[in-house]
Design an enzyme around this catalytic site. Structure first.
Site, PDB file in Angstrom:
ATOM      1  CD  GLU A  66      -1.375  -0.032   3.647  1.00  0.00           C
ATOM      2  OE1 GLU A  66      -2.050   0.992   3.727  1.00  0.00           O
ATOM      3  OE2 GLU A  66      -1.496  -1.000   4.425  1.00  0.00           O
ATOM      4  CB  CYS A  84      -2.536  -4.484   6.549  1.00  0.00           C
ATOM      5  SG  CYS A  84      -1.831  -2.942   7.103  1.00  0.00           S
ATOM      6  CG  HIS A 143      -2.677  -6.672  10.527  1.00  0.00           C
ATOM      7  ND1 HIS A 143      -1.461  -6.391   9.974  1.00  0.00           N
ATOM      8  CD2 HIS A 143      -3.279  -5.474  10.758  1.00  0.00           C
ATOM      9  CE1 HIS A 143      -1.334  -5.085   9.845  1.00  0.00           C
ATOM     10  NE2 HIS A 143      -2.424  -4.497  10.313  1.00  0.00           N
TER      11      HIS A 143
HETATM   12  P1  HMG Z   1      -3.112   6.474  21.378  1.00  0.00           P
HETATM   13  O1  HMG Z   1      -3.348   7.913  21.370  1.00  0.00           O
HETATM   14  O2  HMG Z   1      -1.750   6.000  21.757  1.00  0.00           O
HETATM   15  O3  HMG Z   1      -4.241   5.693  22.214  1.00  0.00           O
HETATM   16  O4  HMG Z   1      -3.392   5.913  19.965  1.00  0.00           O
HETATM   17  P2  HMG Z   1      -4.449   5.481  23.744  1.00  0.00           P
HETATM   18  O5  HMG Z   1      -4.337   6.766  24.477  1.00  0.00           O
HETATM   19  O6  HMG Z   1      -5.709   4.686  23.785  1.00  0.00           O
HETATM   20  O7  HMG Z   1      -3.239   4.547  24.282  1.00  0.00           O
HETATM   21  C1  HMG Z   1      -2.932   3.316  23.752  1.00  0.00           C
HETATM   22  C2  HMG Z   1      -2.792   2.305  24.879  1.00  0.00           C
HETATM   23  O8  HMG Z   1      -1.750   2.732  25.758  1.00  0.00           O
HETATM   24  C3  HMG Z   1      -4.044   2.178  25.753  1.00  0.00           C
HETATM   25  O9  HMG Z   1      -4.158   0.826  26.136  1.00  0.00           O
HETATM   26  C4  HMG Z   1      -3.698   3.010  26.978  1.00  0.00           C
HETATM   27  O10 HMG Z   1      -4.393   2.625  28.152  1.00  0.00           O
HETATM   28  C5  HMG Z   1      -2.232   2.711  27.106  1.00  0.00           C
HETATM   29  P3  HMG Z   1      -5.558   0.048  25.901  1.00  0.00           P
HETATM   30  O11 HMG Z   1      -6.602   0.854  26.574  1.00  0.00           O
HETATM   31  O12 HMG Z   1      -5.738   0.045  24.398  1.00  0.00           O
HETATM   32  O13 HMG Z   1      -5.336  -1.277  26.477  1.00  0.00           O
HETATM   33  N1  HMG Z   1      -1.492   3.694  27.889  1.00  0.00           N
HETATM   34  C6  HMG Z   1      -0.586   3.405  28.831  1.00  0.00           C
HETATM   35  N2  HMG Z   1      -0.130   2.219  29.285  1.00  0.00           N
HETATM   36  C7  HMG Z   1       0.842   2.247  30.256  1.00  0.00           C
HETATM   37  N3  HMG Z   1       1.342   3.395  30.783  1.00  0.00           N
HETATM   38  C8  HMG Z   1       0.907   4.604  30.341  1.00  0.00           C
HETATM   39  C9  HMG Z   1      -0.092   4.634  29.316  1.00  0.00           C
HETATM   40  N4  HMG Z   1      -0.737   5.630  28.675  1.00  0.00           N
HETATM   41  C10 HMG Z   1      -1.590   5.050  27.785  1.00  0.00           C
HETATM   42  N5  HMG Z   1       1.412   5.715  30.852  1.00  0.00           N
HETATM   43  C11 HMG Z   1      -3.716   4.342  18.227  1.00  0.00           C
HETATM   44  C12 HMG Z   1      -3.377   4.518  19.676  1.00  0.00           C
HETATM   45  C13 HMG Z   1      -3.694   2.891  17.871  1.00  0.00           C
HETATM   46  C14 HMG Z   1      -5.111   4.892  17.965  1.00  0.00           C
HETATM   47  C15 HMG Z   1      -2.685   5.156  17.391  1.00  0.00           C
HETATM   48  O14 HMG Z   1      -1.381   4.644  17.614  1.00  0.00           O
HETATM   49  C16 HMG Z   1      -2.963   5.091  15.909  1.00  0.00           C
HETATM   50  O15 HMG Z   1      -3.748   5.860  15.367  1.00  0.00           O
HETATM   51  N6  HMG Z   1      -2.280   4.134  15.180  1.00  0.00           N
HETATM   52  C17 HMG Z   1      -2.509   3.939  13.765  1.00  0.00           C
HETATM   53  C18 HMG Z   1      -3.787   3.143  13.481  1.00  0.00           C
HETATM   54  C19 HMG Z   1      -3.698   1.706  13.924  1.00  0.00           C
HETATM   55  O16 HMG Z   1      -2.638   1.155  14.123  1.00  0.00           O
HETATM   56  N7  HMG Z   1      -4.863   1.044  14.006  1.00  0.00           N
HETATM   57  C20 HMG Z   1      -4.924  -0.363  14.319  1.00  0.00           C
HETATM   58  C21 HMG Z   1      -6.155  -1.044  13.702  1.00  0.00           C
HETATM   59  S1  HMG Z   1      -6.303  -0.740  11.969  1.00  0.00           S
HETATM   60  C22 HMG Z   1      -5.144  -1.806  11.250  1.00  0.00           C
HETATM   61  O17 HMG Z   1      -4.668  -2.700  11.873  1.00  0.00           O
HETATM   62  C23 HMG Z   1      -4.770  -1.530   9.848  1.00  0.00           C
HETATM   63  C24 HMG Z   1      -3.453  -0.827   9.620  1.00  0.00           C
HETATM   64  O18 HMG Z   1      -2.377  -1.713   9.824  1.00  0.00           O
HETATM   65  C25 HMG Z   1      -3.400  -0.201   8.229  1.00  0.00           C
HETATM   66  C26 HMG Z   1      -3.778  -1.060   7.046  1.00  0.00           C
HETATM   67  O19 HMG Z   1      -4.598  -1.971   7.053  1.00  0.00           O
HETATM   68  O20 HMG Z   1      -3.272  -0.708   5.969  1.00  0.00           O
HETATM   69  C27 HMG Z   1      -3.250   0.326  10.586  1.00  0.00           C
END
Ligand code: HMG
Length: 388
Positions: free
Chosen positions: A79, A111, A233
């Site tokens: 992609e 992906c 994935h």
């Molecule tokens: P974020 O702002 O880091 O989200 O974005 P968050 O605030 O929810 O934090 C993530 C986790 O860290 C949470 O854990 C928090 O609690 C934890 P969870 O509630 O999920 O268990 N956390 C902590 N833990 C320990 N100590 C701390 C602490 N603070 C927070 N101090 C997000 C996360 C995935 C949204 C962002 O990284 C993003 O936008 N990533 C890109 C999109 C993505 O990867 N999506 C995955 C699904 S889609 C997919 O798989 C397809 C893809 O590969 C593309 C394709 O298909 O081509 C992406």
């Protein structure tokens, strides 16, 4: 006829960004990355390393002269295309010196597309048992500086040779796919980085897993206890772990739960160090499982959950072949450790550098470290590659 993965190779960039350094620069608690996302470092590709060089390097490691004389199809799943018209598979076919009477093309669905490529390869080998198909999943996952996706970037390619009588894994005929039209992550032609609804995307991933698994169970009476391991994935390992928790249920024996959990940890080991490589992430998980698991044996059934935003998902399985251990690379972990650590400042420059084309469409690049191939320069808008 048994068809599947005969060889598997991997290449990633020669530079890495440590999550602990990124946490300091972004004024973020390092535990958010190490525990919240379960990431330790990301592979960072310079401008001279792209999907062609990574894909060719991954394939070069596994192909013999005889393979190159026999392969009659090259499919690149990506992609992060480098051209809207010419397929990366054609560049790679040329760089590797594969015999000319081959079909080479590129396919896309976020992906997911490497899974479609494997299915197509399987159909091709079913029709012509002597054929060998080279499937390459190659991507550079780039979200941008200070974006929410920044800690989930990465770069890498997985190459798989699909044949009759494979020596690593045979595919079972139990694929269940699902398509749903959602905008969780997408990249319009005019944008170099994707748009993403992060939290929504994680919900889509998990719901696609739940519903595809339910359909798989209905169609094939599939039970988790029949599996030795499940590969996911891996956009970042924590989400894959949430996926695994969705599949685990209380009816599973303690011993089986322990085996599946231990194998899951083995499957995320490389992704923890590399980040998201989009199309290749699921298959990097397989490679990690094969090279890090302490318990896998011939005949073990491995489950796969493929997910591509947009979205298409698929669950299928394969069976390990006797002697699969001999087809692996014992130096994989050591070569990961040799990647050069970048400061955050250098990562920002190196990962986001754009070609500066002159009026004639020429561009030169600095001499960065790359795997076995490099983008040497752009001449009259043509990308020129060299073997290192
Ligand atoms: P974020 O702002 O880091 O989200 O974005 P968050 O605030 O929810 O934090 C993530 C986790 O860290 C949470 O854990 C928090 O609690 C934890 P969870 O509630 O999920 O268990 N956390 C902590 N833990 C320990 N100590 C701390 C602490 N603070 C927070 N101090 C997000 C996360 C995935 C949204 C962002 O990284 C993003 O936008 N990533 C890109 C999109 C993505 O990867 N999506 C995955 C699904 S889609 C997919 O798989 C397809 C893809 O590969 C593309 C394709 O298909 O081509 C992406």
């Amino acid at each position: 006829m048994s068809i599947g993965i005969d060889k598997i190779g991997f290449a990633t960039a020669k530079y890495r960004l440590d999550m602990a350094d990124l946490a300091v620069a972004r004024d973020t608690d390092p535990n958010k990355y190490s525990l919240g996302l379960m990431l330790d470092s990301l592979s960072i590709a310079p401008i001279t390393e792209d999907i062609v060089t990574l894909g060719a390097a991954a394939a070069e490691q596994i192909l013999t002269k005889e393979d190159k004389a026999t392969i009659d199809m090259v499919i690149v799943a990506t992609e992060t295309s480098i051209d809207q018209s010419k397929a990366a598979a054609v560049f790679i076919h040329g760089l590797l010196g594969i015999q000319p009477f081959a079909r080479s093309f590129e396919i896309k669905e976020a992906c997911y597309s490497a899974t479609a490529a494997l299915n197509y390869a399987k159909l091709h080998v079913t029709a012509q048992a002597a054929s060998k198909v080279l499937v390459i999943a190659s991507d550079i996952a780039k979200y941008g500086i200070k974006t929410s996706g920044e800690p989930t970037q990465g770069a890498g390619a997985v190459a798989m040779l699909v044949t009759n009588q494979p020596r690593i894994l045979t595919f079972n005929d139990d694929n269940v796919a699902q398509t749903r039209d959602v905008m969780d992550f997408w990249r319009p032609n005019y944008s170099t980085t994707p748009f993403v609804q992060g939290i929504f995307s994680t919900k889509q991933y998990l719901d696609c897993l739940k519903t595809t698994w339910a359909e798989y169970q209905k169609r094939y009476q599939g039970k988790l206890e029949d599996f030795a391991a499940f590969c996911f994935h891996i956009p970042y390992p924590k989400l894959a772990r949430k996926g695994l928790n969705k599949l685990l249920d209380k009816s599973l024996s303690q011993e089986k739960t322990g085996q599946i959990k231990a194998n899951f940890e083995a499957s995320i080991s490389y992704s923890r160090q590399i980040g998201n490589i989009y199309t290749g992430s699921l298959y990097l998980g397989l490679l990690s499982l094969l090279e890090k698991s302490q318990s896998l044996k011939a005949g073990d059934k491995i489950g796969f959950f493929s997910y591509g935003s947009g979205a298409v998902s698929e669950i299928f399985s394969g069976q390990l072949v006797a002697g699969f251990e001999q087809m692996l690379n014992p130096d994989q972990q050591a070569s990961l450790e040799k990647r050069q650590r970048l400061s955050v400042e250098d990562y920002e420059k190196l990962f986001f550098e754009e070609a500066q084309l002159d009026d004639q469409g020429n561009a030169e690049f600095e001499n960065y470290a790359t795997h076995s191939f490099a983008l040497e320069r752009i001449e009259h808008h043509q990308r020129l590659y060299k073997r290192n």
